[in-house]
Design an enzyme around this catalytic site. Structure first.
Site, PDB file in Angstrom:
ATOM      1  N   HIS A 197       0.822  -1.218   0.000  1.00 19.15           N
ATOM      2  CA  HIS A 197       0.000   0.000   0.000  1.00 19.15           C
ATOM      3  C   HIS A 197       0.849   1.258   0.000  1.00 19.15           C
ATOM      4  O   HIS A 197       0.450   2.270  -0.534  1.00 19.15           O
ATOM      5  CB  HIS A 197      -0.986  -0.010   1.162  1.00 19.15           C
ATOM      6  CG  HIS A 197      -0.482  -0.719   2.349  1.00 19.15           C
ATOM      7  ND1 HIS A 197      -0.873  -1.989   2.683  1.00 19.15           N
ATOM      8  CD2 HIS A 197       0.448  -0.363   3.234  1.00 19.15           C
ATOM      9  CE1 HIS A 197      -0.219  -2.367   3.756  1.00 19.15           C
ATOM     10  NE2 HIS A 197       0.592  -1.406   4.106  1.00 19.15           N
ATOM     11  N   ARG A 340     -14.360  -7.084 -16.011  1.00 13.62           N
ATOM     12  CA  ARG A 340     -13.902  -8.474 -16.002  1.00 13.62           C
ATOM     13  C   ARG A 340     -14.552  -9.220 -14.843  1.00 13.62           C
ATOM     14  O   ARG A 340     -14.563  -8.725 -13.716  1.00 13.62           O
ATOM     15  CB  ARG A 340     -12.377  -8.528 -15.856  1.00 13.62           C
ATOM     16  CG  ARG A 340     -11.861  -9.954 -15.917  1.00 13.62           C
ATOM     17  CD  ARG A 340     -10.350  -9.995 -15.885  1.00 13.62           C
ATOM     18  NE  ARG A 340      -9.830  -9.742 -14.555  1.00 13.62           N
ATOM     19  CZ  ARG A 340      -8.522  -9.750 -14.266  1.00 13.62           C
ATOM     20  NH1 ARG A 340      -7.646  -9.980 -15.233  1.00 13.62           N
ATOM     21  NH2 ARG A 340      -8.104  -9.533 -13.048  1.00 13.62           N
ATOM     22  N   GLU A 437      -4.547 -15.401 -21.683  1.00 15.23           N
ATOM     23  CA  GLU A 437      -3.476 -15.315 -20.684  1.00 15.23           C
ATOM     24  C   GLU A 437      -2.896 -16.670 -20.324  1.00 15.23           C
ATOM     25  O   GLU A 437      -2.085 -16.788 -19.414  1.00 15.23           O
ATOM     26  CB  GLU A 437      -3.939 -14.549 -19.443  1.00 15.23           C
ATOM     27  CG  GLU A 437      -5.248 -14.982 -18.852  1.00 15.23           C
ATOM     28  CD  GLU A 437      -5.685 -14.080 -17.697  1.00 15.23           C
ATOM     29  OE1 GLU A 437      -4.908 -13.227 -17.239  1.00 15.23           O
ATOM     30  OE2 GLU A 437      -6.822 -14.256 -17.239  1.00 15.23           O
ATOM     31  N   ASN A 460       0.696 -10.486 -18.018  1.00 13.79           N
ATOM     32  CA  ASN A 460       1.245 -10.866 -16.699  1.00 13.79           C
ATOM     33  C   ASN A 460       1.149 -12.382 -16.518  1.00 13.79           C
ATOM     34  O   ASN A 460       2.117 -13.048 -16.146  1.00 13.79           O
ATOM     35  CB  ASN A 460       0.490 -10.190 -15.556  1.00 13.79           C
ATOM     36  CG  ASN A 460       0.439  -8.684 -15.701  1.00 13.79           C
ATOM     37  OD1 ASN A 460       1.258  -8.124 -16.400  1.00 13.79           O
ATOM     38  ND2 ASN A 460      -0.514  -8.045 -15.062  1.00 13.79           N
ATOM     39  N   ASP A 461      -0.036 -12.911 -16.766  1.00 12.83           N
ATOM     40  CA  ASP A 461      -0.210 -14.350 -16.606  1.00 12.83           C
ATOM     41  C   ASP A 461       0.380 -15.134 -17.773  1.00 12.83           C
ATOM     42  O   ASP A 461       0.907 -16.226 -17.593  1.00 12.83           O
ATOM     43  CB  ASP A 461      -1.698 -14.697 -16.448  1.00 12.83           C
ATOM     44  CG  ASP A 461      -2.137 -14.480 -15.010  1.00 12.83           C
ATOM     45  OD1 ASP A 461      -1.425 -14.956 -14.107  1.00 12.83           O
ATOM     46  OD2 ASP A 461      -3.170 -13.832 -14.790  1.00 12.83           O
ATOM     47  N   CYS A 508      -3.671  -5.809 -21.801  1.00 12.73           N
ATOM     48  CA  CYS A 508      -3.985  -5.139 -20.531  1.00 12.73           C
ATOM     49  C   CYS A 508      -3.028  -5.544 -19.411  1.00 12.73           C
ATOM     50  O   CYS A 508      -3.210  -5.148 -18.268  1.00 12.73           O
ATOM     51  CB  CYS A 508      -5.427  -5.384 -20.124  1.00 12.73           C
ATOM     52  SG  CYS A 508      -5.790  -7.111 -19.797  1.00 12.73           S
TER      53      CYS A 508
HETATM   54  C1  PEP Z   1      -2.716 -10.238 -16.792  1.00  6.93           C
HETATM   55  O1  PEP Z   1      -2.633 -11.394 -16.396  1.00  6.93           O
HETATM   56  O2  PEP Z   1      -1.899  -9.706 -17.569  1.00  6.93           O
HETATM   57  C2  PEP Z   1      -3.826  -9.372 -16.331  1.00  6.93           C
HETATM   58  C3  PEP Z   1      -4.027  -8.188 -16.852  1.00  6.93           C
HETATM   59  O3  PEP Z   1      -4.614  -9.851 -15.325  1.00  6.93           O
HETATM   60  P1  PEP Z   1      -4.161  -9.865 -13.776  1.00  6.93           P
HETATM   61  O4  PEP Z   1      -2.902  -9.053 -13.659  1.00  6.93           O
HETATM   62  O5  PEP Z   1      -5.309  -9.285 -13.031  1.00  6.93           O
HETATM   63  O6  PEP Z   1      -3.966 -11.328 -13.539  1.00  6.93           O
HETATM   64 MG    MG Z   2      -4.310 -12.307 -15.417  1.00 11.60          MG
END
Ligand code: PEP
Ligand code: MG
Length: 581
Positions: A197, A340, A437, A460-461, A508
């Site tokens: 935080h 989402r 993802e 990210n995933d 994203c």
């Molecule tokens: C991702 O996986 O890139 C994503 C945008 O979702 P999160 O970061 O919420 O898993």
């Molecule tokens: Mg994700």
């Protein structure tokens, strides 16, 4: 004597100021033996301290209004929950009576016991909560010790707050909210990660910050001159004249750059060859939508709704969710809002969930939604109801199988039928999209293109699953490699296939918000980016100086490279080309 310490730079910028140390009450606790009569008095003192801190958090929350980042409220609510937990409020009383000790000591003993228990959790999210226990106890101990100011830096008459660098072992959400009323130059903490935080608050206030600077609180002295380089994560203590001059120049340059970028807010994101690019915002809670608008976002590309479910003992009702979604839709005034469905499980697990051996590979996201149809229907109905108030798009995370996409679409149909039967209006033509993802989704993308209205690449995933690297485990963080050729192949294949079939696709994940990847993505054919609102100006700046026609053949060549260092070099070259032209 001048020396440098290193940590994790979590909020960009350079600050030069004097150190203001925050007290660390837990370490200062005395161990006293008391008589049985005094023990009862200690218990009354303990109750009073808990009550005072509870009241104070309620006041802080109320006083912070809409100006504080919304994630902080989640943490504050969590702290309020801990403050009412008998493990923390009642157990120390037994220790006081049994061990005949003072309230502070009993509370710290119980805290150590709880921290040990939290450390045994396999789930990293739950393990991290030990810091919250420590922060809550720190506040109560300070109250007991008669530090009503919570050790917040006192404002010296001769020094402006803008010249003070707060150095703390850790900062609680309540401390950080209280800081909003102040005007400090920077934050430095001994502990914490990029999503702590402190980091979130520092970013939202655009204040340089470094976390995880081991022993900073112990090594820095009050009033000492400090340079905080939030970009590189470097803290320079007691710098000499030459270093100070150098950093003064860097600081001015950075501030000039930031002011320039701010002016881009209303400039349309269009490349040199006239291609319009959509820059959307990622948000976590409804209150974030305002910041997205202010940053010039054309819409919300990712609303991570799972944050509405975390840190509470129950599920948000259909009406509560509907109000949250409607608030965002209304704030965005007709701009698209991509909601989402909950991505729970994995590292964002509910208190009631069993912790599997591999949370990231377990019943996460759509897998949990399909396993909990009532919970899923409640959310789908709430999202559909909000669709009447603007342009809502429905996005589903972690899809991997054709049957799963079909089951998800059937669930959406079921929610629509239910609303029709209840005579509740919604957007009949609502678009339904899927996150790409998981590597199998990127590879077998045709089954998504056939069934869905739009796609969003969650890098990210995708990186986590492609490279088999737990994204929440700092021990393998150095292997997290967005430019690994395998990642690029998957990203390129997904974008090219979607573009060819005329299906809108966005990115994203964190990669979308990093200006160093903007030209690469443009060359791959990406036209929709979604990122943290604060990242929009930096990416827009890159878009304005790019020529997609020129980039496409160069990026095709990068895709043929077979090792990360070669890719890194080529992407750097792609970026420096911009500066030369
Ligand atoms: C991702 O996986 O890139 C994503 C945008 O979702 P999160 O970061 O919420 O898993
Ligand atoms: Mg994700």
């Amino acid at each position: 004597m001048s020396f440098a310490l290193h940590g994790l730079g979590v909020s960009e910028g350079i600050a030069i100021g004097r150190a203001r140390l925050m007290s660390h009450a837990i370490r200062e606790v005395a161990h006293l033996t008391v008589t049985p009569r005094q023990a009862e008095k200690e218990i009354t003192r303990l109750d009073a301290a808990f009550n005072a801190v509870r009241d104070e958090l309620a006041r802080l929350k109320e006083g912070a209004g809409g100006s504080a980042p919304s994630e902080l409220f989640v943490f504050i609510d969590l702290h309020v929950m801990f403050l009412s937990d008998p493990e923390l409020t009642e157990a120390p009383k037994a220790i006081i009576r049994e061990k005949r000790c003072n309230a502070e000591w009993a509370l710290v003993r119980q805290m150590e016991h709880l921290v040990e228990r939290f450390e045994q959790f396999e789930d990293p999210y739950l393990r991290e909560r030990k810091y919250d226990v420590v922060q809550v106890v720190e506040r109560v101990v300070k109250e007991l010790m008669g530090h009503p100011a919570r050790g917040l830096p006192r404002q010296g008459k001769s020094v402006n707050e803008e010249d003070l660098v707060v150095v703390a072992h850790d900062l609680s959400p309540a401390d950080t909210i209280a800081f909003k009323a102040h005007n400090f130059a920077a934050f430095v903490t001994d502990v914490g990660g990029a999503t702590s935080h402190t980091a979130i608050l520092a970013r939202s206030m655009a204040i340089p910050a470094i976390v995880g600077v081991d022993q900073a609180r112990a090594l820095v002295r009050d009033g000492e001159w400090l340079i905080v380089d939030g970009m590189r994560g470097v803290l320079i203590v007691d710098p000499d004249e030459r270093v100070l001059d150098e950093y003064q120049i860097r600081k001015e340059q950075h501030e000039l750059e930031r002011a320039k970028l701010k002016r881009l807010r209303s400039t349309p994101a269009e490349t040199l060859d006239g291609v319009g690019i959509s820059l959307l915002a990622n948000i976590e809670l409804p209150g974030d939508a305002k910041g997205a608008l202010e940053a010039g976002a054309e819409g919300i590309g990712l609303f991570r709704t799972e944050f509405l479910f975390l840190g509470r003992g129950d599920m948000p009702s259909e009406d509560e969710q509907f109000e949250a979604y409607r608030k965002v839709v209304k704030t965005m005034e007709g701009r698209p809002v991509t909601i989402r469905t909950f991505d729970l499980g994995g590292d964002k697990s509910l208190d009631t969930q069993r912790t599997p051996t591999n949370p990231a590979l377990g019943r996460r996201a759509i897998r949990l939604s399909l396993a909990e149809p009532r919970m899923f229907q409640t959310q789908l109905r709430a999202i559909l109801r909000a669709s009447r108030f603007g342009k809502v798009k429905l996005l589903v995370p972690m899809l991997s199988h054709a049957q799963q996409i079909d089951a998800m679409l059937a669930a959406v149909e079921e929610a629509k039928t239910g609303l029709r039967n209840d005579r509740i209006a919604f957007d009949e033509a609502i678009e339904v999209g899927g996150m790409i993802e998981v590597p199998c989704a990127a590879l077998a993308i045709n089954m998504f293109l056939k069934r869905l209205d739009f796609l969003s690449l969650g890098t990210n995933d995708l990186i986590q699953y492609t490279l088999a690297i737990d994204r929440s485990d700092e021990q393998v963080a150095s292997l997290y490699d967005p430019l690994h050729p395998a990642v690029l192949m998957l990203v390129a294949h997904a974008i090219t296939s979607a573009v060819k079939s005329g299906t809108p696709i966005s990115v994203c994940g964190e990669m979308a918000g990093s200006p160093k990847f903007t030209r690469l993505f443009l060359g791959l054919g990406l036209r929709i980016f979604s990122m943290h609102p604060s990242q929009i100006p930096g990416v827009k700046n890159r878009v304005l100086q790019a020529d997609t026609q020129e980039l496409a053949p160069l990026v095709r060549r990068i895709l043929r490279l077979d090792e990360t260092p070669k890719v890194v070099e080529a992407v750097e070259k792609l970026n420096t080309m911009e500066k030369e032209s």
